[in-house]
Design a protein around this motif. Structure first.
Motif, PDB file in Angstrom:
ATOM      1  N   TYR A  19       0.792  -1.229   0.000  1.00 21.35           N
ATOM      2  CA  TYR A  19       0.000   0.000   0.000  1.00 21.35           C
ATOM      3  C   TYR A  19       0.828   1.285   0.000  1.00 21.35           C
ATOM      4  O   TYR A  19       0.276   2.375   0.001  1.00 21.35           O
ATOM      5  CB  TYR A  19      -0.967   0.001   1.193  1.00 21.35           C
ATOM      6  CG  TYR A  19      -2.030  -1.069   1.072  1.00 21.35           C
ATOM      7  CD1 TYR A  19      -2.997  -0.994   0.071  1.00 21.35           C
ATOM      8  CD2 TYR A  19      -2.051  -2.165   1.925  1.00 21.35           C
ATOM      9  CE1 TYR A  19      -3.967  -1.971  -0.073  1.00 21.35           C
ATOM     10  CE2 TYR A  19      -3.017  -3.151   1.793  1.00 21.35           C
ATOM     11  CZ  TYR A  19      -3.976  -3.051   0.794  1.00 21.35           C
ATOM     12  OH  TYR A  19      -4.931  -4.017   0.659  1.00 21.35           O
ATOM     13  N   SER A  20       2.173   1.148   0.053  1.00 22.30           N
ATOM     14  CA  SER A  20       2.996   2.355   0.032  1.00 22.30           C
ATOM     15  C   SER A  20       4.373   2.022  -0.529  1.00 22.30           C
ATOM     16  O   SER A  20       5.011   1.066  -0.068  1.00 22.30           O
ATOM     17  CB  SER A  20       3.129   2.894   1.463  1.00 22.30           C
ATOM     18  OG  SER A  20       4.211   3.771   1.554  1.00 22.30           O
ATOM     19  N   PRO A  21       4.845   2.797  -1.539  1.00 27.10           N
ATOM     20  CA  PRO A  21       6.153   2.494  -2.139  1.00 27.10           C
ATOM     21  C   PRO A  21       7.273   2.529  -1.103  1.00 27.10           C
ATOM     22  O   PRO A  21       8.218   1.752  -1.166  1.00 27.10           O
ATOM     23  CB  PRO A  21       6.341   3.608  -3.178  1.00 27.10           C
ATOM     24  CG  PRO A  21       5.072   4.385  -3.211  1.00 27.10           C
ATOM     25  CD  PRO A  21       4.181   3.949  -2.119  1.00 27.10           C
ATOM     26  N   SER A  22       7.170   3.462  -0.121  1.00 28.88           N
ATOM     27  CA  SER A  22       8.238   3.513   0.890  1.00 28.88           C
ATOM     28  C   SER A  22       7.773   2.830   2.186  1.00 28.88           C
ATOM     29  O   SER A  22       8.189   3.179   3.279  1.00 28.88           O
ATOM     30  CB  SER A  22       8.614   4.970   1.157  1.00 28.88           C
ATOM     31  OG  SER A  22       7.430   5.725   1.312  1.00 28.88           O
ATOM     32  N   GLY A  23       6.867   1.859   1.978  1.00 27.19           N
ATOM     33  CA  GLY A  23       6.228   1.198   3.125  1.00 27.19           C
ATOM     34  C   GLY A  23       7.198   0.653   4.151  1.00 27.19           C
ATOM     35  O   GLY A  23       7.060   0.925   5.349  1.00 27.19           O
ATOM     36  N   ILE A  24       8.235  -0.094   3.686  1.00 25.45           N
ATOM     37  CA  ILE A  24       9.089  -0.771   4.668  1.00 25.45           C
ATOM     38  C   ILE A  24       9.945   0.237   5.418  1.00 25.45           C
ATOM     39  O   ILE A  24      10.074   0.180   6.642  1.00 25.45           O
ATOM     40  CB  ILE A  24       9.967  -1.841   3.998  1.00 25.45           C
ATOM     41  CG1 ILE A  24       9.040  -2.952   3.527  1.00 25.45           C
ATOM     42  CG2 ILE A  24      11.013  -2.373   4.975  1.00 25.45           C
ATOM     43  CD1 ILE A  24       9.675  -4.256   3.245  1.00 25.45           C
TER      44      ILE A  24
END
Ligand SMILES: Cc1cc2nc3c(=O)[nH]c(=O)nc-3n(C[C@H](O)[C@H](O)[C@H](O)COP(=O)(O)OP(=O)(O)OC[C@H]3O[C@@H](n4cnc5c(N)ncnc54)[C@H](O)[C@@H]3O)c2cc1C
Length: 490
Positions: A126-131
């Motif tokens: 749900y988010s490209p910079s999630g991790i």
């Protein structure tokens, strides 16, 4: 966790303490006191210990009445380590995977994973910079988590007396989250994941960070065999410490002589002790005292927040339910609308637990136990018709969102409403979570732990951290036991 005062010297003559109520708070409290060399006895109104965490059974199926999952398991681990003995081990805590299934109105269904690796994938989805943002968030959360689990820094919690300076320099949790994440799956998870416990936790940074840290790294846990096994483990500790639990012994009143409690009256008999701790609902205790000995006037209990009670339906379904997980939440108005208790619409959230999916001993083969919890205002009238209205409405939502037909397969149904909670547990206005409401009604000031006019009476139901249920009860037990040890040692 907190330590007891080193110079407390109780060995000269053992002081006797009567604890009223064998819920988690009362049992934890009694154990801490007995370990500190007090002579302790517990008086319990019901015919079994456990309070809101006790089990109801027929010969075929069983329900854990209240709590279904454990949050901040570290608190329980501390408790059992404190009484370390192979005989009274904490039951194995099993991780739920998924932690829960979310039914977002009729528009989507998704799982909140239990395993940390799967959680990373969830954030990445749900988010490209999630991790990297998840790691940032966890790093920030670790501090508050350590504050609570390692340093015993409970008082930074929502209900604790945060100092002005603490509040001033603490970044709002929800603001921090919205800076890191935009997607509503993630924002909602971090800001509102509490519906499994209750929804009254305000945006207090420390508590939300700590709870989420524990949740994201350890998941939602369930004692193997059910809450009943946890209660057994508590009673084994009490047995070993020679603390009797007198069940079916409702405390009817206090015998007061010279501004001290001399005894409690149950079944017309007087039982004496040096100190008394009531681990029943705070207001319920106050009501059993003559007016001049109460800490608070009746006016103080006026609820500040009229919502927060529940109708709970316990069902046995004569078929297996494939489309539900153990824990499910249905957001009837859609996730992005930030539902919760403060959403005043009718039935914004429905909690559906299917405990037999995890613990097959709870129902006969081919059947399922189902617990449906709806959030309703405490002011709601409790009539058969209104209960049925909420039942029908919830079942319709569950059938529609999960695609399972349920109503035609119900072979057992029991309903608990706020009025039952009032009778069963003496909780103010029948709030299943008890003290939450009184905390609000007292303008979020901490209630007094000691009766100001009867110096040998303490209140075990001392609000330490909102929203933690069982863990909070253990902490309350410890904090109040420590205060009693301090009073008795001086
Ligand atoms: C539906 C529901 C779901 C919940 N879900 C969760 C969850 O998933 N996770 C979680 O951690 N927590 C959960 N909780 C909260 C958790 O159950 C409570 O926080 C916890 O059990 C409270 O323990 P306690 O000892 O303070 O109170 P209680 O369990 O209420 O204990 C008080 C005891 O006092 C006794 N008593 C009352 N009056 C008298 C009297 N006159 N004389 C003698 N004894 C008396 C009562 O019988 C009772 O045994 C849930 C609660 C409910 C109701």
């Amino acid at each position: 966790m907190l330590n007891f005062p080193e110079n407390a010297c109780f060995s000269r003559m053992k002081r006797k303490v009567i604890v009223i109520g064998a819920g988690i708070t009362g049992m934890a409290l009694a154990a801490f006191l007995a370990k500190e060399d007090f002579l302790v006895e517990i008086f319990e109104k019901h015919d079994q210990p456990g309070g809101r965490a006790r089990r109801i059974s027929t010969d075929q199926f069983s329900f854990d009445l209240g709590p279904q999952v454990i949050f901040l398991p570290e608190i329980l681990e501390f408790f059992f380590n404190h009484f370390s003995h192979p005989e009274y081990l904490l039951p194995e805590l099993e991780r739920m995977d998924p932690s829960y299934r979310v039914f977002n109105n009729n528009s989507e269904v998704f799982d909140i994973p239990g395993e940390p690796k799967k959680m990373e994938s969830f954030f990445m989805k749900y988010s490209p910079s999630g991790i990297s943002n998840l790691n940032k968030y966890l790093e920030r959360g670790r501090q508050d988590y350590a504050g609570i689990t390692e340093k015993g820094d409970y008082f930074k919690g929502d209900s604790g007396p945060c100092s002005f300076l603490t509040k001033l320099f603490t970044t709002s949790h929800d603001t921090y989250v919205s800076k890191l994440f935009r997607d509503y799956h993630l924002v909602n998870l971090l800001q509102d994941h509490y519906p499994l416990v209750n929804q009254n936790i305000r945006d207090n940074s420390s508590l939300k960070f700590a709870l989420n840290y524990s949740f994201l790294t350890r998941g939602v846990l369930y004692p193997k065999g059910g809450m009943q096994n946890l209660i057994h483990a508590f009673t084994r500790i009490l047995d070993e410490l020679n603390v009797p639990i007198h069940v079916s012994s409702p405390v009817e009143s206090f015998d007061i002589i010279d501004d001290k409690v001399a005894g409690i009256i149950t079944h017309g008999k007087n039982f004496h002790a040096d100190y008394f701790v009531s681990a029943m609902d705070y207001r319920h205790t106050e009501q059993q005292l003559p007016k001049e000995y109460r800490n608070y006037s009746e006016y103080s209990w006026e609820p500040g927040d009229k919502t927060g009670s529940s109708f709970i339906f316990y069902l046995v379904i004569k078929k297996k339910l494939k489309n539900l997980a153990v824990n499910n939440i249905i957001y009837t108005r859609g996730l992005h609308k930030r539902p919760g208790v403060r959403d005043k619409s009718d039935l914004p959230v429905i909690h559906v637990t299917c405990p037999s999916k995890h613990n097959q001993q709870l129902a006969p083969e081919g059947m399922e136990t189902l617990i449906i919890r709806t959030m309703v205002p405490t002011s709601i009238e409790d009539t058969g018709k209104i209960r049925e209205h909420y039942f029908e409405k919830s079942i319709r939502w569950i059938e529609e969102t999960s695609g399972e037909s349920i109503q035609n397969h119900v072979i057992f149904k029991k309903t608990l409403a706020h009025t039952d909670f009032e009778v069963e547990f003496g909780t103010y206005q029948g709030l299943p979570f008890g003290w939450m409401n009184s905390q609000y009604s007292l303008n979020k000031k901490n209630k007094k732990m000691v009766n100001m006019k009867l110096q040998n009476l303490l209140y075990g139901e001392y609000p330490v951290l909102a929203g933690l249920g069982i863990s909070s009860a253990v902490i309350s037990g410890q904090v109040v036991a420590q205060e009693l040890a301090r009073i008795a040692g001086t």
